[in-house]
Write an enzyme that holds these catalytic residues in place. Structure first.
Site, short mmCIF file in Angstrom:
data_model
loop_
_atom_site.label_atom_id
_atom_site.label_comp_id
_atom_site.label_asym_id
_atom_site.label_seq_id
_atom_site.Cartn_x
_atom_site.Cartn_y
_atom_site.Cartn_z
N SER A 197 0.82 -1.22 0.00
CA SER A 197 0.00 0.00 0.00
C SER A 197 0.85 1.26 0.00
CB SER A 197 -0.94 0.02 1.21
OG SER A 197 -1.92 -0.96 1.07
N HIS A 236 -2.50 -3.71 -6.59
CA HIS A 236 -2.93 -3.39 -5.23
C HIS A 236 -4.42 -3.64 -5.02
CE1 HIS A 236 -4.06 -0.31 -2.06
NE2 HIS A 236 -3.20 -1.08 -1.44
N GLU A 273 -5.79 -1.76 -8.27
CA GLU A 273 -5.04 -0.61 -8.78
C GLU A 273 -3.70 -1.12 -9.32
OE1 GLU A 273 -6.33 3.11 -6.18
OE2 GLU A 273 -5.71 1.46 -4.92
N ASN A 309 -6.17 5.73 -1.68
CA ASN A 309 -5.66 6.40 -0.48
C ASN A 309 -5.30 7.86 -0.73
OD1 ASN A 309 -6.14 4.37 1.32
ND2 ASN A 309 -4.20 3.37 0.91
P1 NAD Z 1 -0.11 -9.72 7.34
O1 NAD Z 1 0.80 -9.36 8.44
O2 NAD Z 1 -1.53 -10.11 7.64
O3 NAD Z 1 0.54 -10.94 6.51
C1 NAD Z 1 1.88 -10.99 6.13
C2 NAD Z 1 2.25 -12.44 5.84
O4 NAD Z 1 3.56 -12.46 5.26
C3 NAD Z 1 2.30 -13.32 7.10
O5 NAD Z 1 1.59 -14.52 6.85
C4 NAD Z 1 3.80 -13.60 7.27
O6 NAD Z 1 4.08 -14.86 7.86
C5 NAD Z 1 4.28 -13.55 5.84
N1 NAD Z 1 5.70 -13.32 5.70
C6 NAD Z 1 6.55 -12.69 6.55
N2 NAD Z 1 7.79 -12.70 6.05
C7 NAD Z 1 7.72 -13.37 4.87
C8 NAD Z 1 8.67 -13.71 3.87
N3 NAD Z 1 9.95 -13.39 4.00
N4 NAD Z 1 8.23 -14.39 2.81
C9 NAD Z 1 6.94 -14.72 2.67
N5 NAD Z 1 5.99 -14.42 3.58
C10 NAD Z 1 6.39 -13.74 4.66
O7 NAD Z 1 -0.05 -8.50 6.31
P2 NAD Z 1 -1.20 -7.99 5.29
O8 NAD Z 1 -2.14 -7.09 5.99
O9 NAD Z 1 -1.71 -9.16 4.53
O10 NAD Z 1 -0.31 -7.05 4.35
C11 NAD Z 1 0.55 -7.61 3.38
C12 NAD Z 1 0.80 -6.57 2.30
O11 NAD Z 1 -0.46 -6.20 1.74
C13 NAD Z 1 1.44 -5.28 2.80
O12 NAD Z 1 2.33 -4.80 1.81
C14 NAD Z 1 0.25 -4.33 2.94
O13 NAD Z 1 0.58 -2.97 2.74
C15 NAD Z 1 -0.61 -4.80 1.78
N6 NAD Z 1 -2.04 -4.45 1.93
C16 NAD Z 1 -2.71 -4.72 3.09
C17 NAD Z 1 -4.06 -4.36 3.20
C18 NAD Z 1 -4.85 -4.64 4.46
O14 NAD Z 1 -5.96 -4.12 4.59
N7 NAD Z 1 -4.35 -5.48 5.37
C19 NAD Z 1 -4.71 -3.73 2.10
C20 NAD Z 1 -3.99 -3.52 0.93
C21 NAD Z 1 -2.65 -3.87 0.84
#
Ligand code: NAD
Length: 291
Positions: A127, A148, A160, A199
């Site tokens: 994000s 995204h 996006e 955003n």
């Molecule tokens: P999260 O913390 O729920 O999940 C992250 C996952 O990545 C975990 O399962 C973790 O074990 C894993 N991980 C950690 N290190 C790793 C590695 N080296 N290799 C592979 N996997 C690994 O995070 P999230 O909320 O799913 O966010 C992930 C991405 O998505 C971020 O970049 C965030 O900005 C983006 N995002 C999140 C949202 C939201 O609402 N949560 C919305 C849009 C975009």
């Protein structure tokens, strides 16, 4: 010409990674889920089980497709791996959804480049980061871009798509096409912009709402009423805060400008410290007795 995508690998099985993986599987793609160890993948399996129930009842399906059957087929078809080389070996597209740590993302993409076929397209779901923050670390900047998604991707299905100046236009078009095929609405961005479209609009909007309430100009519920009645929008900004959860804006604003830090403090003093964290906690700016 666009490339054909069959096999999709998702890095990270957390909140967004699991949703992206399931969304692609639900629409017929062969999906591999990669995470750092088998314990985390065991938790992910449970998360996917719950997602399958959600998709069966909530996800829109093409005409003639039975949502329940599609959800169970998607669940059964998921492949899991904690070995990056194994996870990437047949991937046409790898979508990264790992924690928001720039150095980690750069390292993971570097490792991925060593083991993925040279034709594989890499995408980040980050994000706050720009794809150009990561592009050189991928070893294939022409085949890398941001894709995204929003939380609850089956309902809020924007995709996006944002490349860097180095992204091959054919790769960009392939991902626009892929987004459509997984039931998302592609939003092609012509150049890089922090915050993408959503955003860029939402953050100033929510900040302005908070300022109105924190500085005593109007009550949160009245701010929402103005927005909803005057524009016809279903949700006002404070309803949106409750859905997002108050910790997220707090964490972002606590490190921001003077104004943002002041607004973060107000959120903390009046809501967060009283356990009012938003809808998930049963109370935020509104109460949710059904929780
Ligand atoms: P999260 O913390 O729920 O999940 C992250 C996952 O990545 C975990 O399962 C973790 O074990 C894993 N991980 C950690 N290190 C790793 C590695 N080296 N290799 C592979 N996997 C690994 O995070 P999230 O909320 O799913 O966010 C992930 C991405 O998505 C971020 O970049 C965030 O900005 C983006 N995002 C999140 C949202 C939201 O609402 N949560 C919305 C849009 C975009």
């Amino acid at each position: 010409m666009t490339q054909t995508i069959h096999n999709v690998t998702v890095l990270g099985s957390g909140v967004l990674g699991s949703q992206i993986a399931f969304q692609a599987a639900f629409h017929g793609f062969a999906v591999t889920v990669y995470d750092i160890n088998d314990d985390i993948l065991a938790d992910a399996r449970k998360r996917f089980g719950a997602l399958a129930e959600v998709y069966a009842t909530q996800a829109p399906t093409p005409e003639g497709v039975d949502g329940k059957a599609a959800a169970h087929q998607a669940l059964a078809g998921l492949r899991y791996s904690s070995d990056l080389a194994d996870a990437a070996k047949d991937a046409d597209l790898v979508i990264e959804a790992i924690p928001e740590i720039l150095d980690l993302k750069r390292k993971v993409f570097g490792n991925l480049n060593d083991v993925a076929p040279s034709s594989t397209i890499f995408a980040t779901n980050s994000s706050p980061l720009l794809p150009s923050d990561i592009a050189d670390a991928t070893g294939r900047p022409d085949r890398f871009l941001a894709l995204h998604f929003a939380n609850e991707v089956w309902l809020h299905n924007t995709a996006e798509i944002m490349g860097t100046a180095q992204t091959d236009p054919e790769v960009f078009d392939t991902i626009v096409d892929f987004a459509t095929k997984i039931g998302a609405v592609p939003i092609p961005m012509h150049k890089e912009k922090a915050g993408y479209v959503l955003n860029s609009l939402l953050v100033p909007f929510l900040t302005a709402a908070l300022e109105l309430a924190a500085d005593g100009y109007a009550e949160p519920h009245d701010v929402d009423k103005v927005w909803s009645i005057a524009t016809g929008a279903p949700l006002g900004p404070f309803r949106i805060f409750d859905i997002v959860g108050l910790h997220t804006p707090y964490n972002i604003m606590a490190n921001g400008t003077d104004l943002e830090r002041r607004l973060a403090q107000w959120l903390k003093d009046n809501y967060i410290d009283q356990g009012k964290l938003g809808r998930a906690s049963g109370e935020g700016f509104y109460t949710y007795p059904q929780n």
